[in-house]
Structures are given as structure tokens and as C-alpha cells.
Design an enzyme around this catalytic site. Structure first.
Site, PDB file in Angstrom:
ATOM      1  N   HIS A 134       0.760  -1.235   0.114  1.00  0.00           N
ATOM      2  CA  HIS A 134       0.101  -0.012  -0.144  1.00  0.00           C
ATOM      3  C   HIS A 134       0.623   1.044  -0.022  1.00  0.00           C
ATOM      4  O   HIS A 134       0.310   2.256  -0.167  1.00  0.00           O
ATOM      5  CB  HIS A 134      -0.972   0.209   1.233  1.00  0.00           C
ATOM      6  CG  HIS A 134      -0.548   0.069   2.542  1.00  0.00           C
ATOM      7  ND1 HIS A 134      -0.206  -0.860   3.443  1.00  0.00           N
ATOM      8  CD2 HIS A 134       0.222   1.304   3.061  1.00  0.00           C
ATOM      9  CE1 HIS A 134       0.396  -0.077   4.545  1.00  0.00           C
ATOM     10  NE2 HIS A 134       0.525   0.943   4.235  1.00  0.00           N
ATOM     11  N   ASP A 164       0.042  -7.805   1.680  1.00  0.00           N
ATOM     12  CA  ASP A 164       0.680  -6.241   1.546  1.00  0.00           C
ATOM     13  C   ASP A 164       1.875  -6.107   1.544  1.00  0.00           C
ATOM     14  O   ASP A 164       2.553  -5.195   2.222  1.00  0.00           O
ATOM     15  CB  ASP A 164      -0.233  -5.664   2.747  1.00  0.00           C
ATOM     16  CG  ASP A 164      -0.078  -4.120   2.552  1.00  0.00           C
ATOM     17  OD1 ASP A 164      -0.021  -3.835   1.594  1.00  0.00           O
ATOM     18  OD2 ASP A 164       0.023  -3.304   3.769  1.00  0.00           O
ATOM     19  N   SER A 243       4.937   2.595   7.865  1.00  0.00           N
ATOM     20  CA  SER A 243       4.844   1.374   6.936  1.00  0.00           C
ATOM     21  C   SER A 243       5.948   1.018   6.187  1.00  0.00           C
ATOM     22  O   SER A 243       6.529   1.734   5.469  1.00  0.00           O
ATOM     23  CB  SER A 243       3.353   1.773   6.036  1.00  0.00           C
ATOM     24  OG  SER A 243       2.331   1.696   6.525  1.00  0.00           O
ATOM     25  N   LEU A 298      -4.928 -25.409  -0.055  1.00  0.00           N
ATOM     26  CA  LEU A 298      -5.545 -26.435   0.176  1.00  0.00           C
ATOM     27  C   LEU A 298      -6.699 -26.894  -0.498  1.00  0.00           C
ATOM     28  O   LEU A 298      -7.129 -27.925  -0.810  1.00  0.00           O
ATOM     29  CB  LEU A 298      -5.555 -26.533   1.743  1.00  0.00           C
ATOM     30  CG  LEU A 298      -4.540 -26.878   2.648  1.00  0.00           C
ATOM     31  CD1 LEU A 298      -5.070 -26.643   4.201  1.00  0.00           C
ATOM     32  CD2 LEU A 298      -4.201 -28.266   2.589  1.00  0.00           C
ATOM     33  N   VAL A 300      -9.857 -25.278   1.000  1.00  0.00           N
ATOM     34  CA  VAL A 300     -10.992 -25.504   2.070  1.00  0.00           C
ATOM     35  C   VAL A 300     -11.457 -24.419   2.338  1.00  0.00           C
ATOM     36  O   VAL A 300     -10.913 -23.343   2.263  1.00  0.00           O
ATOM     37  CB  VAL A 300     -10.248 -26.237   3.332  1.00  0.00           C
ATOM     38  CG1 VAL A 300      -9.678 -27.651   2.970  1.00  0.00           C
ATOM     39  CG2 VAL A 300      -9.027 -25.541   3.837  1.00  0.00           C
TER      40      VAL A 300
END
Length: 522
Positions: A134, A164, A243, A298, A300
Site C-alpha cells: 500500500h 500487503d 509502513s 489447500l 478448504v
């Protein structure tokens, strides 16, 4: 997890109003995750450098330096902080980003462009820098300033919106870098330092402790259809501009990349979140090597276990992650995993929340074999699962269907509302009332079956169980509820030794389990 009025935001400084749940810059970069292209005559050399850097990061042993076991006094702790900060801050960079058109000019062109700032961490001597996606999303220009004031224009190598994270490259060699620590060994209560550029104050170091592990704060979901959140929480001050900065232990090892804060004021209130370094390392290695993250799945649909459901499954405590549904042709289905299984661990690492399972799986590539331990029919079962990637047609089709699954449409013959005096049926003696679902209910809750819980009487068995009014009752003791007429039969047992497990869905789509106890009726 947090008060509903508390705002969680990514901490990149930008000219916007604080107070929303968001990642700080606009839309996804529109074309390719690999954003850096070179002329053909340089490509072979570049590939060799990339491959060497990726191998160096992937193959390097974890930084095994350990902090001092005992600090005798405050001065000793101060000395540890000082030496750690000194060893790290040279490898944390200041990032300035121009977001907007990269060509054209004139008055309107200038008004469309804006600037923002963030932080980054050099993770390889050849100039690879990790930061948050971001921070650089939609950037037309990225400039990096080192701690020694050298300035470089950076190129975007690639990004991973699910975590991110993004990787940048500057044309420099023999740079200082922060070695990767093992985030799996991070413990609650240990000291950490956050290094970055809050409020454009470059090379700022703050100290705190690890407050919690495996936090899922639903901040990345705004920017990705498949978010992976397994944050390290810290009370080290993290503010706008931090960040992409480093979270390090007292040995100077990278244990996380600072990403977000929970705040009501827009600045630090002691709740910061960092992507764990083991996940960062995996993402960075793939981006440098391939220009994208090659992730195994996976296949699921999962949810967190509750105490009531653990009791129903025969587990000694609420542990593991419940498999609600799965793709028969994907990794899970091919390996023998079943809907209703409770996944206890993956490669000997215990998982007790959906985000923990996602993070463990995300640390592996397609083709990797996982040892998965599940709870099935009252006992543990071990399975070998080979992960498949999105290049597998079944996996890609299933993921696309899950991501794009539409909310059920309202049927034209169903009313938008109901009349309580005629439509609600009391469920005696349990103390609640239900009605059939409307099209609006199906739309808002994202369900196709069940009944609507219209009211819960005070001091009733339902109230004692915590059954919420305004939810959808979907099953009783594992039996799906299709209509109001089923309720009386499914709840017919009312002796003192019996109880019933109710599965309900809230408006946010999250299922919960509640136990109705017959003993409360007396």
C-alpha cells in the site's frame, strides 16, 4: 477483538481523512505483479543477479544472534537498545512516492498527482528493499533515501496484495541489510524495536514489547480477495510513515514488517501490527526469483472452533480449525481430507485460528508436501497433502468460484418484510421465536437455508445460552434446518441430561455455536 468503534488503519502518511477501515492508497496496480522490465541485452545478467539474491535470501540461515539473557540495570538495557538501533537503522530507508500520471503536463496534470511517504527495509546487499504494497500502490515514481542521505530511484520488482508486501530494487551494491530472524520463535512479552520514518521523521527508533501473536484485524481484505493476516502485535510506537519499516528483536534480526495500527486518533495508541518475517522472507524470495508469489492452496473453507463445537466433535478443548467445506479436486480433497475434519497442526505447527492455518500454508509452494494432523470421528488422523497452485485447473476454478461467489438473489414471490403477529412461531419451552427466511434475509446474510431468530425471551433457556436475536439458525445438533416446521421435532428432547448445539450465522457471515441446556428449563 477490538471495540467496534475502534478504527484500524494502515499507517502510511497521506493526505486523507483519518477514521475509516482502509489500506492507505487507492486501487490495485492494473497490469502485472512484475513491474520492472529491462532491455534484452541486460536481461541475462539481471536474471543471474536476481537468482543469486533470491537464493541468498532463501538459503541463508536464520540470524541466530540472541539478545543478552540478563540485563543488570537500566543502563545495560539502554546499551542494548543503542547497539541494536545502530546495527539496524542504516538498512531502513525513507520512501517517497508520487501517485498519478507519469506523462503529460499542465495545470490539470499537476493537480492529479499526489505524494506520500513510507519506510522500507534493505534485505539483500544488492539493493532489494521490502516494503508494504500500500506504500507504493499505483506509484508513477518511487524515490528512496538511505540513512547516509544517498538517493536512488527505485523500481517495483513485484508485489503480493494478499500479504500487503512489495519488493523494490535500487541500483547499488554492498549495501547494509537486516538479516531475517525466525518469527516462529518470537514470544509475547519480549522486547522489540520499530525502525522507520513516522511523520517524515527519518530513522526513528521506538521500543516496546510483543503484545500478541497471530492477530487477524481484517485490514488487508480491502485490497485483496485472498488476504493472509497473521500479524505480530506490538506496543512499540508505530505512526503514519512507519509502513514498511522494520520490527527487530534485540539481536537486530528482522522479525516483522510494520504494516498497520489500530487507532481512534490517527496516530499510535499502542496497537501496532507487523507481518511476521518468515512470511516476509517467503514472499520476497518468490518475487525476486519469479516476479510473483507462487502460492500453494489447500482448497478448504474453514472456521474457528468454539467450545460448543469442540464438545460436539469429542475434542478435549476448543482447538484446531474446522473444515466446513472443500474442493474434491484440490489438494485437500485429493489427499483424503473431509468436510467436518478439525485441522490440528500442519508440519508439526499447531493451528488454532483460520489465519494461522492460512499463514502456515502460505509459507509453502505448489508441490510441497505437508503433514496435516486432523481430528476425525473422535481421534487424530495424519494425512500427507501435496499443495497445488492456481495453475491447476481444479484449484483455479474453485478459488475463482469462492472469490466471486454471488449473494443469493431475492425471489420475486418473497416479501421484503414479515408481519410478526402472523409469521413468527414460538419455540416453546426454549423461549425464542423463529420465522421463515425472506429474500432480504438471504441477501443480507449470504445464506440459502435456515430460519430467522425473531426474538429471545428474557430469563429463557435461549437467553441463558446466549442465542442472539436477528441471526439465522442453520442447524441443530448437526442437522440442517430447512423450515420452521422442523424446529419442534429437532428440539423435542427436554430431559435434564440433554442439551442441543445450535449453529447460527450472524450478519457478518460468521457462524457461531450455542448450547441449549434442558436443565435450565426447570
Amino acid at each position: 477483538m477490538f471495540d467496534s468503534n475502534r478504527r484500524i488503519k494502515a499507517d502510511l502518511a497521506k493526505p486523507t481523512t483519518v477514521g475509516l477501515l482502509f489500506l492507505c492508497v487507492g486501487l490495485l496496480v492494473g497490469t502485472s505483479a512484475a513491474g520492472w522490465f529491462f532491455s534484452r541485452q541486460n536481461q541475462q545478467l539481471v536474471d543471474e543477479v536476481r537468482s543469486a539474491s533470491a537464493r541468498r535470501i532463501a538459503d541463508a540461515a536464520f540470524d541466530v544472534r540472541t539478545p543478552p539473557a540478563v540485563v543488570a540495570d537500566a543502563q545495560g538495557l539502554s546499551d542494548v537498545f543503542r547497539s541494536t538501533a545502530e546495527s539496524v537503522k542504516d538498512a531502513v530507508v525513507y520512501i517517497q512516492v508520487v501517485v498519478g500520471p507519469s506523462s503529460g503536463g499542465g495545470f490539470f496534470h499537476n493537480r492529479m498527482m499526489r505524494q506520500s511517504v513510507g519506510s522500507g527495509v534493505i534485505v539483500d546487499q544488492n539493493g532489494y528493499v521490502v516494503t508494504n504494497f500500500h506504500v507504493v500502490e499505483n506509484a508513477s515514481q518511487i524515490d528512496i533515501t538511505l540513512d547516509d542521505k544517498r538517493e536512488y530511484e527505485a523500481k517495483l520488482v513485484g508485489f503480493d496484495s494478499s500479504t500487503d508486501l512489495a519488493v523494490l530494487k535500487i541500483q547499488a551494491d554492498d549495501l547494509p541489510f537486516v538479516p531475517f530472524g525466525d518469527s516462529d520463535k518470537v514470544e509475547v512479552g519480549e522486547w522489540v524495536l520499530a525502525v522507520g520514518n513516522p511523520f517524515r521523521l527519518t530513522s526513528t527508533v521506538t521500543a516496546g514489547i510483543v503484545s500478541a501473536l497471530s492477530r487477524d484485524v481484517n485490514i488487508i481484505e480491502n485490497n485483496s480477495s485472498t488476504p493472509i493476516e497473521d500479524f505480530i502485535q506490538t506496543d512499540a510506537a508505530i505512526n503514519p510513515g512507519n509502513s514498511g519499516g522494520a520490527l527487530v528483536n534485540l539481536a537486530g534480526s528482522l522479525v516483522g514488517v510494520n504494516t498497520a495500527i489500530a487507532t481512534e486518533s490517527g496516530s499510535s495508541e499502542g496497537y501496532g501490527f507487523a507481518v511476521p518475517s518468515n512470511l516476509v522472507r517467503r514472499v520476497v524470495t518468490d518475487i525476486i526469483e519469479y516476479g510473483e508469489v507462487r502460492r500453494g492452496y489447500l482448497g478448504v473453507v474453514i472456521q474457528e472452533m468454539t467450545a460448543a463445537e469442540a464438545q460436539l466433535a469429542g475434542l478435549p478443548s476448543a482447538q484446531g480449525v474446522l473444515v466446513r467445506n472443500l474442493c474434491e479436486g484440490c489438494s485437500a480433497g485429493r489427499s483424503g481430507l473431509l468436510a467436518g475434519d478439525v485441522i490440528l497442526s500442519v508440519n508439526e505447527k499447531f493451528v488454532n485460528a483460520p489465519n494461522q492455518l492460512q499463514s502456515v500454508v502460505a509459507s509453502n509452494r505448489p508441490g510441497d508436501d505437508l503433514l496435516v494432523r486432523v481430528w476425525r470421528d473422535g481421534g487424530p488422523v495424519s494425512l500427507r497433502v501435496q499443495l497445488l497452485g492456481r495453475d491447476d485447473p481444479s484449484t483455479d476454478g474453485w478459488l475463482s468460484a469462492e472469490i466471486d461467489r454471488p449473494v443469493p438473489e431475492q425471489r420475486s414471490d418473497e416479501p421484503e418484510s414479515y408481519r410478526p403477529d402472523t409469521d413468527v412461531e414460538p419455540v416453546d419451552p426454549w423461549g425464542f421465536g423463529v420465522r421463515e427466511l425472506t429474500g432480504k434475509d438471504r441477501r443480507e446474510f449470504g445464506v440459502t437455508s435456515g430460519v430467522f431468530v425473531a426474538y429471545v425471551e428474557r430469563q429463557s433457556a435461549a437467553a441463558f445460552a446466549g442465542l442472539p436475536r436477528g441471526s439465522i439458525l442453520q442447524s441443530i445438533d448437526g442437522v440442517d434446518v430447512e423450515s420452521v416446521n422442523q424446529i419442534t421435532e429437532l428440539l423435542s428432547t427436554a430431559d435434564n441430561s440433554s442439551s442441543h448445539i445450535l449453529r447460527v450465522v450472524m450478519r457478518n457471515g460468521i457462524p457461531f455455536f450455542f448450547e441449549l441446556k434442558s436443565e435450565v428449563l426447570n
